[in-house]
Write a protein that holds these residues in place. Structure first.
Motif, short mmCIF file in Angstrom:
data_model
loop_
_atom_site.label_atom_id
_atom_site.label_comp_id
_atom_site.label_asym_id
_atom_site.label_seq_id
_atom_site.Cartn_x
_atom_site.Cartn_y
_atom_site.Cartn_z
N LEU A 31 46.88 16.07 15.96
CA LEU A 31 45.76 16.97 16.18
C LEU A 31 46.20 18.37 15.76
CD1 LEU A 31 45.08 15.83 19.83
CD2 LEU A 31 43.80 15.10 17.83
N TYR A 32 45.39 19.04 14.97
CA TYR A 32 45.74 20.41 14.58
C TYR A 32 44.49 21.15 14.14
CZ TYR A 32 45.67 18.26 9.93
OH TYR A 32 45.29 17.59 8.79
N PRO A 33 44.48 22.49 14.19
CA PRO A 33 45.53 23.34 14.76
C PRO A 33 45.46 23.33 16.29
CG PRO A 33 43.69 24.70 14.03
CD PRO A 33 43.36 23.27 13.66
N ASN A 34 46.54 23.69 16.90
CA ASN A 34 46.61 23.79 18.35
C ASN A 34 47.47 24.99 18.71
OD1 ASN A 34 46.42 23.28 21.06
ND2 ASN A 34 47.76 21.50 21.05
N PRO A 35 46.87 26.05 19.22
CA PRO A 35 45.50 26.21 19.69
C PRO A 35 44.51 26.34 18.53
CG PRO A 35 46.69 28.25 20.03
CD PRO A 35 47.68 27.24 19.51
N THR A 36 43.23 26.16 18.87
CA THR A 36 42.17 26.24 17.87
C THR A 36 41.02 27.07 18.42
OG1 THR A 36 40.74 25.00 16.38
CG2 THR A 36 41.02 24.12 18.59
N SER A 37 40.21 27.59 17.53
CA SER A 37 39.00 28.31 17.94
C SER A 37 37.78 27.75 17.20
CB SER A 37 39.14 29.81 17.68
OG SER A 37 39.38 30.04 16.31
N ASP A 57 37.71 17.56 30.11
CA ASP A 57 38.16 18.86 30.63
C ASP A 57 39.31 18.64 31.62
OD1 ASP A 57 36.99 18.03 33.03
OD2 ASP A 57 35.31 19.42 32.89
N THR A 58 39.79 19.71 32.22
CA THR A 58 40.94 19.61 33.13
C THR A 58 40.61 18.88 34.42
OG1 THR A 58 40.45 21.80 34.01
CG2 THR A 58 42.07 21.67 32.23
N MET A 59 39.33 18.70 34.72
CA MET A 59 38.92 17.96 35.92
C MET A 59 38.71 16.47 35.61
SD MET A 59 38.96 20.26 38.19
CE MET A 59 38.13 19.49 39.55
N GLY A 60 38.93 16.07 34.35
CA GLY A 60 38.79 14.67 33.98
C GLY A 60 37.38 14.27 33.57
N ARG A 61 36.47 15.24 33.51
CA ARG A 61 35.09 14.92 33.10
C ARG A 61 35.04 14.75 31.58
NH1 ARG A 61 33.35 19.70 36.88
NH2 ARG A 61 34.52 20.74 35.26
N THR A 62 34.45 13.66 31.13
CA THR A 62 34.32 13.41 29.70
C THR A 62 33.27 14.35 29.12
OG1 THR A 62 34.96 11.10 29.95
CG2 THR A 62 33.76 11.70 27.94
N LEU A 63 33.68 15.15 28.13
CA LEU A 63 32.77 16.07 27.46
C LEU A 63 32.13 15.44 26.24
CD1 LEU A 63 35.02 19.26 27.65
CD2 LEU A 63 33.23 18.55 29.25
N ARG A 64 32.92 14.65 25.52
CA ARG A 64 32.44 13.98 24.32
C ARG A 64 33.21 12.69 24.12
NH1 ARG A 64 32.44 18.06 19.31
NH2 ARG A 64 31.34 16.35 18.32
N LEU A 83 41.81 24.42 28.22
CA LEU A 83 42.64 23.25 27.97
C LEU A 83 41.78 21.99 27.96
CD1 LEU A 83 45.60 22.20 27.72
CD2 LEU A 83 45.56 21.96 30.20
N LEU A 84 41.95 21.17 26.93
CA LEU A 84 41.23 19.91 26.82
C LEU A 84 42.22 18.77 26.71
CD1 LEU A 84 38.41 20.79 24.26
CD2 LEU A 84 38.26 20.74 26.75
N ALA A 96 47.50 10.01 24.12
CA ALA A 96 46.85 11.19 24.66
C ALA A 96 47.58 12.44 24.21
CB ALA A 96 46.82 11.11 26.19
N ALA A 97 46.86 13.54 24.17
CA ALA A 97 47.43 14.83 23.83
C ALA A 97 46.54 15.91 24.44
CB ALA A 97 47.52 15.02 22.31
N ARG A 98 47.05 17.11 24.50
CA ARG A 98 46.29 18.25 25.01
C ARG A 98 46.15 19.30 23.92
NH1 ARG A 98 50.06 18.26 30.04
NH2 ARG A 98 49.03 16.69 31.30
N ILE A 99 45.01 19.98 23.92
CA ILE A 99 44.79 21.09 23.01
C ILE A 99 44.25 22.28 23.79
CG2 ILE A 99 44.39 19.65 20.98
CD1 ILE A 99 41.36 20.50 21.31
N VAL A 100 44.42 23.45 23.22
CA VAL A 100 43.87 24.67 23.80
C VAL A 100 42.81 25.18 22.84
CG1 VAL A 100 44.36 27.04 24.48
CG2 VAL A 100 46.01 25.23 24.98
N VAL A 101 41.61 25.43 23.39
CA VAL A 101 40.52 26.00 22.61
C VAL A 101 40.36 27.44 23.05
CG1 VAL A 101 38.10 25.83 21.95
CG2 VAL A 101 39.40 23.75 22.47
N GLU A 102 40.49 28.36 22.10
CA GLU A 102 40.41 29.79 22.40
C GLU A 102 39.01 30.32 22.18
OE1 GLU A 102 43.43 31.07 19.65
OE2 GLU A 102 44.90 31.06 21.25
#
Length: 102
Positions: A31-37, A57-64, A83-84, A96-102
């Motif tokens: 997955l890239y870029p990380n972080p991303t906007s 999201d960080t609470m485990g709710r599926t966004l997509r 954080l996603l 699994a992986a984590r990304i940051v969306v700015e």
């Protein structure tokens, strides 16, 4: 403890930075870029699609939840900040992986 250190099971904090390694349980995708906007690129190893990408999201709710049918997919994540958690599941593997969306 008996060796002069901390009792068993206790952690010592030295005051330095805490490094949390990027969690990626599957090198079969990147997955890239990380972080991303803006757009996020998901690259799967050849032969690993179709696969399902679940973004939470960080609470485990599926966004997509997206079905990937090509080895390279671009996804717009600009509507979400923070954080996603991403989980990618194919017929043979999951990761699994984590990304940051700015």
């Amino acid at each position: 403890g008996l060796d002069g250190g901390l009792p068993r099971g206790e952690l010592a904090f030295t005051g330095g930075p805490v490094v949390v390694p990027e969690r990626s349980s599957s090198p079969w995708f990147t997955l890239y870029p990380n972080p991303t906007s803006g757009p996020l690129t998901v690259r799967c190893a050849v032969g690993r699609t179709p696969a399902t990408l679940r973004i939470s999201d960080t609470m485990g709710r599926t966004l997509r939840s997206i079905t990937l049918t090509h080895p390279i997919t671009h996804i717009d994540v600009s509507g979400t900040k923070g954080l996603l958690q991403l989980e990618l599941i194919s017929a043979e593997r999951a990761g699994a992986a984590r990304i940051v969306v700015e």
